[in-house]
Design a protein around this motif. Structure first.
Motif, PDB file in Angstrom:
ATOM      1  N   ALA A   1       0.834  -1.205   0.000  1.00  0.00           N
ATOM      2  CA  ALA A   1       0.000   0.000   0.000  1.00  0.00           C
ATOM      3  C   ALA A   1       0.868   1.254   0.000  1.00  0.00           C
ATOM      4  N   ALA A   2       1.972   1.241   0.765  1.00  0.00           N
ATOM      5  CA  ALA A   2       2.876   2.394   0.792  1.00  0.00           C
ATOM      6  C   ALA A   2       3.551   2.575  -0.563  1.00  0.00           C
ATOM      7  N   GLU A   3       3.894   1.467  -1.211  1.00  0.00           N
ATOM      8  CA  GLU A   3       4.516   1.562  -2.541  1.00  0.00           C
ATOM      9  C   GLU A   3       3.539   2.177  -3.545  1.00  0.00           C
ATOM     10  N   ALA A   4       2.278   1.759  -3.481  1.00  0.00           N
ATOM     11  CA  ALA A   4       1.274   2.336  -4.380  1.00  0.00           C
ATOM     12  C   ALA A   4       1.062   3.821  -4.087  1.00  0.00           C
ATOM     13  N   LEU A   5       1.052   4.184  -2.812  1.00  0.00           N
ATOM     14  CA  LEU A   5       0.893   5.588  -2.428  1.00  0.00           C
ATOM     15  C   LEU A   5       2.072   6.419  -2.912  1.00  0.00           C
TER      16      LEU A   5
ATOM     17  N   LEU B   1       2.341   0.691  20.806  1.00  0.00           N
ATOM     18  CA  LEU B   1       3.724   0.581  20.351  1.00  0.00           C
ATOM     19  C   LEU B   1       3.795  -0.014  18.946  1.00  0.00           C
ATOM     20  N   LEU B   2       2.964  -1.028  18.677  1.00  0.00           N
ATOM     21  CA  LEU B   2       2.960  -1.617  17.344  1.00  0.00           C
ATOM     22  C   LEU B   2       2.464  -0.616  16.313  1.00  0.00           C
ATOM     23  N   THR B   3       1.481   0.192  16.676  1.00  0.00           N
ATOM     24  CA  THR B   3       0.995   1.231  15.770  1.00  0.00           C
ATOM     25  C   THR B   3       2.134   2.161  15.364  1.00  0.00           C
ATOM     26  N   ALA B   4       2.903   2.622  16.362  1.00  0.00           N
ATOM     27  CA  ALA B   4       4.031   3.509  16.065  1.00  0.00           C
ATOM     28  C   ALA B   4       5.062   2.805  15.189  1.00  0.00           C
ATOM     29  N   GLY B   5       5.347   1.543  15.501  1.00  0.00           N
ATOM     30  CA  GLY B   5       6.322   0.805  14.717  1.00  0.00           C
ATOM     31  C   GLY B   5       5.871   0.590  13.282  1.00  0.00           C
ATOM     32  N   LEU B   6       4.579   0.289  13.093  1.00  0.00           N
ATOM     33  CA  LEU B   6       4.057   0.087  11.749  1.00  0.00           C
ATOM     34  C   LEU B   6       4.055   1.381  10.939  1.00  0.00           C
ATOM     35  N   LEU B   7       3.788   2.499  11.588  1.00  0.00           N
ATOM     36  CA  LEU B   7       3.819   3.776  10.875  1.00  0.00           C
ATOM     37  C   LEU B   7       5.251   4.145  10.483  1.00  0.00           C
ATOM     38  N   ASN B   8       6.211   3.814  11.328  1.00  0.00           N
ATOM     39  CA  ASN B   8       7.616   4.013  10.938  1.00  0.00           C
ATOM     40  C   ASN B   8       7.960   3.119   9.749  1.00  0.00           C
ATOM     41  N   TYR B   9       7.462   1.881   9.782  1.00  0.00           N
ATOM     42  CA  TYR B   9       7.676   0.969   8.664  1.00  0.00           C
ATOM     43  C   TYR B   9       7.076   1.555   7.382  1.00  0.00           C
ATOM     44  N   ALA B  10       5.840   2.068   7.484  1.00  0.00           N
ATOM     45  CA  ALA B  10       5.171   2.639   6.321  1.00  0.00           C
ATOM     46  C   ALA B  10       5.919   3.859   5.794  1.00  0.00           C
ATOM     47  N   ALA B  11       6.463   4.683   6.705  1.00  0.00           N
ATOM     48  CA  ALA B  11       7.219   5.867   6.275  1.00  0.00           C
ATOM     49  C   ALA B  11       8.438   5.463   5.461  1.00  0.00           C
ATOM     50  N   ALA B  12       9.154   4.427   5.916  1.00  0.00           N
ATOM     51  CA  ALA B  12      10.323   3.950   5.166  1.00  0.00           C
ATOM     52  C   ALA B  12       9.912   3.388   3.815  1.00  0.00           C
ATOM     53  N   ALA B  13       8.796   2.647   3.784  1.00  0.00           N
ATOM     54  CA  ALA B  13       8.323   2.062   2.527  1.00  0.00           C
ATOM     55  C   ALA B  13       7.834   3.137   1.566  1.00  0.00           C
ATOM     56  N   LEU B  14       7.358   4.253   2.092  1.00  0.00           N
ATOM     57  CA  LEU B  14       6.904   5.359   1.250  1.00  0.00           C
ATOM     58  C   LEU B  14       8.093   6.104   0.638  1.00  0.00           C
ATOM     59  N   LEU B  15       9.128   6.337   1.425  1.00  0.00           N
ATOM     60  CA  LEU B  15      10.303   7.051   0.931  1.00  0.00           C
ATOM     61  C   LEU B  15      11.209   6.160   0.091  1.00  0.00           C
ATOM     62  N   MET B  16      11.196   4.855   0.380  1.00  0.00           N
ATOM     63  CA  MET B  16      12.018   3.889  -0.356  1.00  0.00           C
ATOM     64  C   MET B  16      11.122   2.763  -0.855  1.00  0.00           C
ATOM     65  N   PRO B  17      10.279   3.026  -1.862  1.00  0.00           N
ATOM     66  CA  PRO B  17       9.319   2.022  -2.331  1.00  0.00           C
ATOM     67  C   PRO B  17      10.023   0.724  -2.737  1.00  0.00           C
ATOM     68  N   TYR B  18       9.385  -0.391  -2.438  1.00  0.00           N
ATOM     69  CA  TYR B  18      10.031  -1.697  -2.526  1.00  0.00           C
ATOM     70  C   TYR B  18      10.715  -1.944  -3.872  1.00  0.00           C
TER      71      TYR B  18
ATOM     72  N   ARG C   1      20.552   8.618  -3.363  1.00  0.00           N
ATOM     73  CA  ARG C   1      19.490   8.366  -4.356  1.00  0.00           C
ATOM     74  C   ARG C   1      18.108   8.625  -3.765  1.00  0.00           C
ATOM     75  N   PHE C   2      17.875   8.229  -2.520  1.00  0.00           N
ATOM     76  CA  PHE C   2      16.542   8.326  -1.930  1.00  0.00           C
ATOM     77  C   PHE C   2      16.425   9.422  -0.870  1.00  0.00           C
ATOM     78  N   GLN C   3      17.509  10.178  -0.653  1.00  0.00           N
ATOM     79  CA  GLN C   3      17.525  11.273   0.323  1.00  0.00           C
ATOM     80  C   GLN C   3      17.105  10.786   1.707  1.00  0.00           C
ATOM     81  N   THR C   4      17.708   9.682   2.123  1.00  0.00           N
ATOM     82  CA  THR C   4      17.405   9.095   3.418  1.00  0.00           C
ATOM     83  C   THR C   4      18.672   9.034   4.258  1.00  0.00           C
ATOM     84  N   SER C   5      18.517   8.793   5.551  1.00  0.00           N
ATOM     85  CA  SER C   5      19.676   8.727   6.434  1.00  0.00           C
ATOM     86  C   SER C   5      20.335   7.351   6.341  1.00  0.00           C
ATOM     87  N   PHE C   6      21.525   7.245   6.892  1.00  0.00           N
ATOM     88  CA  PHE C   6      22.271   5.991   6.871  1.00  0.00           C
ATOM     89  C   PHE C   6      21.490   4.910   7.612  1.00  0.00           C
ATOM     90  N   GLU C   7      20.971   5.235   8.790  1.00  0.00           N
ATOM     91  CA  GLU C   7      20.220   4.244   9.565  1.00  0.00           C
ATOM     92  C   GLU C   7      18.931   3.843   8.863  1.00  0.00           C
TER      93      GLU C   7
END
Length: 471
Positions: A166-170, A263-280, A300-306
């Protein structure tokens, strides 16, 4: 030289027969479509002959959707079988051509072996968990919500398919990659009516982001690096636009505590943010093309090292997997604050990592990449990269956060991992363990504790680097 199963020929009789039956075809009709004799088709379906490339190409052309599934199943079985026989557990097993042919011609037998090996690995992992729980000093203690969520992501393989897709499509609606801060902020305002603002001087001390739903405001802390700002905006875009996918994953997780669900909600939203900035798809292709050069991927993706390291550890989509990586973050005290492994290396659930691992040295040397060839007690070699990072606090009165991240893979993937260049992976690596309480090595000078399942001997008249011998 002994032959390992599953490398040269493809026997796909089960898949071919299932395809024919799903199409409602008899053997004569199927043979006619493929331009084969009925006897030849019968030999293929009974795994008396391997599938040739021309026939496979014909199947893909005639049945592009259905046959791709069959081929994917055969490829998955081949890769899984290779992983089984690559386990050092089988190093002393003579692998003959007859064994290889048996595995190729008997897919059900191969599947059974794969399942048995998986069950053995799971049992071994459970023993580790039990040993580590005992070493924590609180036998039988209930997992804390933080540990519960950490284990949930690990058991999910650190890949959440519905959210990732879903994040990749977005991301596809945002335009060309990478989407800069201005474009992300405009999307958030136009699509969701949320405006981006920076906090005023002295407002929200130590706060990185705050969302005020009633006012339609996303407030970001002052002095955040550009990569962090983009990540925070992407986090909010995910919260606003992926609510259904998020709720579905949360419901299936069925967590027992409200704290765990939050906590899982926060973790999943962080996951979604990474998938949005770096689509699979684009990220996986770029990673392979750049041989997983993290600095180049950051550009290439303007993201941090971590962020980039963490995203590489999530590339576990069925049929489109990336290199199996392990990833972790370690603080100055040696505590593992993030961890995941798609490899056979499993991190200790309690305590720190092995002191011989290069990640500990990296913490003390920020902004420098260190590489290491390491070998675990089971004989598997790993190439790992570690880099010390410093996150500025924005104030002299607040010390910066210092830690190191590590990313690594098994030496078998060294050709695809740029950090392995110049390392002779055939040589023995630095002998590391999971943790001292679980490590069976008897001659380590840097032991902090004896292994939990081995007796020790102490000689008052003899003093060596470690004041006891492991028996």
């Amino acid at each position: 030289m002994a032959q390992k199963p599953g490398h040269s020929r493809l026997y796909a009789g089960t898949e071919l027969r299932a395809l024919r039956l799903s199409q409602g075809l008899g053997q004569a009709a199927m043979a006619a479509r493929l331009g084969l004799s009925v006897s030849y088709l019968s030999q293929l379906e009974n795994d008396n002959r391997p599938l040739t490339a021309p026939i496979a190409a014909r199947l893909a052309k005639l049945f592009p959707l259905d046959w791709s599934d069959g081929r994917a199943a055969a490829a998955r079985r081949e890769a899984a079988l290779k992983a089984v026989f690559d386990d050092p557990l089988f190093d002393d097993l003579e692998r003959s051509s007859r064994m290889a042919r048996a595995m190729e011609q008997q897919p059900a037998l191969a599947e059974l072996l794969i399942r048995l090996h998986t069950a053995w690995r799971d049992t071994h992992r459970q023993r580790q968990i039990a040993d580590e729980a005992l070493s924590s000093g609180v036998p039988g203690a209930t997992r804390l919500p933080w540990e519960e969520i950490r284990d949930w992501f690990h058991e999910a393989g650190n890949y959440i398919d519905p959210l990732d897709r879903a994040a990749e499509a977005l991301a596809g609606t945002l335009g060309p990659l990478p989407a800069g801060e201005a474009r992300l902020a405009a999307f958030l305002k136009e699509r969701n009516g949320v405006e981006l603002r920076e906090m005023e001087e002295g407002e929200g001390e130590g706060v990185l982001r705050r969302f005020e739903a009633a006012r339609g405001l996303l407030l970001l802390g002052r002095g955040l690096p550009p990569e962090t700002r983009r990540f925070m905006i992407a986090h909010q875009i995910g919260a606003q636009n992926l609510a259904d996918e998020l709720a579905s994953v949360l419901d299936r997780a069925a967590l027992p505590s409200p704290e765990g669900r939050r906590l899982l909600t926060a973790g999943l939203l962080n996951y979604a943010a990474a998938a949005l900035l770096m689509p699979y798809g684009p990220f996986r292709r770029a990673a392979r093309a750049m041989r997983h050069d993290i600095d180049r991927l950051c550009q290439r993706f303007q993201t941090s090292f971590e962020q980039t390291c963490h995203r590489l550890s999530t590339l576990q989509r069925p049929g489109e997997r990336g290199i199996p990586f392990f990833f972790c973050r370690v603080d100055m005290a040696g505590n593992i604050t993030k961890r995941h492994s798609a490899t056979r290396l499993q991190f200790a659930r309690f305590g720190g990592a092995c002191p011989l691992w290069i990640v500990h040295e990296a913490v003390a040397i920020p902004d420098r990449v260190l590489v290491q060839l390491a070998e675990t007690p089971d004989g598997v070699r790993y190439v790992s990269m570690a880099k010390g990072l410093v996150k500025p606090s924005g104030s002299y009165a607040r010390p910066p956060r210092r830690y190191a991240v590590a990313l690594g893979c098994e030496a078998a993937h060294a050709q695809e991992f740029i950090y392995a260049d110049g390392i002779d992976t055939a040589k023995r690596g630095t002998p590391i363990g999971i943790s001292c309480r679980l490590c069976p090595r008897t001659g380590c000078d840097q032991r902090a504790f004896p292994p939990s399942d081995r007796p020790i001997a102490v000689d008052p008249n003899l003093r060596e680097f470690v004041p006891y011998r492991v028996l």
